[in-house]
Design an enzyme around this catalytic site. Structure first.
Site, PDB file in Angstrom:
ATOM      1  N   ASP A  78       4.224   0.802  -0.176  1.00 39.27           N
ATOM      2  CA  ASP A  78       3.310  -0.205  -0.455  1.00 39.27           C
ATOM      3  C   ASP A  78       3.675  -1.545  -0.234  1.00 39.27           C
ATOM      4  OD1 ASP A  78       0.690  -0.033  -2.747  1.00 39.27           O
ATOM      5  OD2 ASP A  78       1.578  -2.074  -2.142  1.00 39.27           O
ATOM      6  N   ILE A  79       2.844  -2.341   0.445  1.00 42.27           N
ATOM      7  CA  ILE A  79       3.090  -3.594   0.916  1.00 42.27           C
ATOM      8  C   ILE A  79       3.619  -4.447  -0.114  1.00 42.27           C
ATOM      9  CG2 ILE A  79       0.849  -4.940   1.080  1.00 42.27           C
ATOM     10  CD1 ILE A  79       1.504  -5.496   3.956  1.00 42.27           C
TER      11      ILE A  79
ATOM     12  N   ASN B 257      -5.955   5.172  -8.397  1.00 36.70           N
ATOM     13  CA  ASN B 257      -7.147   4.405  -8.702  1.00 36.70           C
ATOM     14  C   ASN B 257      -8.434   4.654  -7.958  1.00 36.70           C
ATOM     15  OD1 ASN B 257      -5.602   2.633 -10.395  1.00 36.70           O
ATOM     16  ND2 ASN B 257      -4.816   1.865  -8.421  1.00 36.70           N
TER      17      ASN B 257
ATOM     18  N   HIS C 202      -6.317   7.366  -1.604  1.00 28.91           N
ATOM     19  CA  HIS C 202      -4.704   7.515  -1.929  1.00 28.91           C
ATOM     20  C   HIS C 202      -4.171   7.636  -3.139  1.00 28.91           C
ATOM     21  CE1 HIS C 202      -6.368   3.354  -2.620  1.00 28.91           C
ATOM     22  NE2 HIS C 202      -5.305   2.989  -3.264  1.00 28.91           N
TER      23      HIS C 202
HETATM   24  P1  5GP Z   1      -5.387   0.398  -5.034  1.00 32.06           P
HETATM   25  O1  5GP Z   1      -5.320  -0.836  -5.367  1.00 32.06           O
HETATM   26  O2  5GP Z   1      -6.725   0.570  -4.024  1.00 32.06           O
HETATM   27  O3  5GP Z   1      -4.966   1.428  -5.812  1.00 32.06           O
HETATM   28  O4  5GP Z   1      -4.143   0.361  -3.925  1.00 32.06           O
HETATM   29  C1  5GP Z   1      -4.120  -0.076  -2.875  1.00 32.06           C
HETATM   30  C2  5GP Z   1      -2.620  -0.662  -2.342  1.00 32.06           C
HETATM   31  O5  5GP Z   1      -2.708  -0.654  -0.926  1.00 32.06           O
HETATM   32  C3  5GP Z   1      -2.188  -1.748  -3.017  1.00 32.06           C
HETATM   33  O6  5GP Z   1      -1.031  -1.409  -3.974  1.00 32.06           O
HETATM   34  C4  5GP Z   1      -1.587  -2.717  -1.864  1.00 32.06           C
HETATM   35  O7  5GP Z   1      -0.536  -3.418  -2.193  1.00 32.06           O
HETATM   36  C5  5GP Z   1      -1.530  -1.701  -0.728  1.00 32.06           C
HETATM   37  N1  5GP Z   1      -1.856  -2.298   0.403  1.00 32.06           N
HETATM   38  C6  5GP Z   1      -2.993  -3.174   1.108  1.00 32.06           C
HETATM   39  N2  5GP Z   1      -2.863  -3.361   2.244  1.00 32.06           N
HETATM   40  C7  5GP Z   1      -1.787  -2.648   2.587  1.00 32.06           C
HETATM   41  C8  5GP Z   1      -1.213  -2.689   4.093  1.00 32.06           C
HETATM   42  O8  5GP Z   1      -1.874  -3.414   4.949  1.00 32.06           O
HETATM   43  N3  5GP Z   1      -0.085  -2.005   3.859  1.00 32.06           N
HETATM   44  C9  5GP Z   1       0.611  -1.353   3.044  1.00 32.06           C
HETATM   45  N4  5GP Z   1       1.657  -0.873   3.263  1.00 32.06           N
HETATM   46  N5  5GP Z   1      -0.062  -1.344   1.795  1.00 32.06           N
HETATM   47  C10 5GP Z   1      -1.036  -2.019   1.567  1.00 32.06           C
END
Ligand code: 5GP
Length: 120
Positions: free
Chosen positions: A33-34, A91, A104
C-alpha cells in the site's frame, strides 16, 4: 454501478501506473500500500473487473475466488506474517470508505493491533 475502467488499480493492472510487485499469478496481483497503516501493509487484488469484495463474492468464478485467497496466504507467508498473524480487511462500499472501486483486500500485520472499529 458500472466498473470504472480508469480506477487506479485497473491502471496498475494494465501497467499504466507502477507498483512494487510482490506477487502475481493468473488470478491476483499483490503490492505494498502506498500509505501503509501498519509495518506490513500489502494489497491483494483480483485481476477480474470487480468493484468490491461484495461484487467479487457475488459474481466471481470459484477459480477466481480460490485464486484470490490462495494469493493472500502465499503473500502472507512471503512477507513474514503467516505465523505472527495479520488482519485481512476489505472495505466495500460507502460506509466502509472504500476509496478505490476495484476489489482488493488489505493484509495488515507486523505488530499487534487493537480491536476498535469505532464510527468516525
Ligand atoms: P480502500 O480505502 O479502498 O480500502 O483502500 C485503497 C488503498 O489503496 C488505500 O489504502 C491507499 O493508500 C491505496 N492506494 C491508493 N492509490 C494507490 C497507488 O497508486 N498505489 C498503491 N500502492 N496504493 C494505493
Amino acid at each position: 454501478m458500472a466498473y470504472d475502467e480508469n480506477n487506479i488499480f485497473a491502471r496498475i493492472l494494465r501497467g499504466e501506473l507502477p507498483c512494487k510487485k510482490l506477487y502475481e499469478d493468473e488470478f491476483a496481483l499483490a503490492f505494498p500500500d502506498i500509505m501503509p497503516q501498519a509495518p506490513i501493509h500489502v494489497l491483494v487484488i483480483p485481476k477480474g473487473k470487480y468493484i468490491s469484495i461484495e461484487d467479487f463474492g457475488a459474481s466471481a468464478t470459484p477459480a477466481e475466488i480460490a485464486g484470490l485467497f490462495r494469493a493472500v496466504s502465499t503473500v502472507a507467508k512471503q512477507v513474514g506474517v503467516a505465523e505472527t498473524g495479520f488482519r485481512l480487511i476489505s472495505n466495500s462500499g460507502p460506509d466502509s470508505r472504500q476509496s478505490v472501486p476495484h476489489c482488493h483486500v488489505h493484509i495488515l500485520g507486523g505488530h499487534q493491533m487493537g480491536i476498535s472499529l469505532a464510527p468516525a
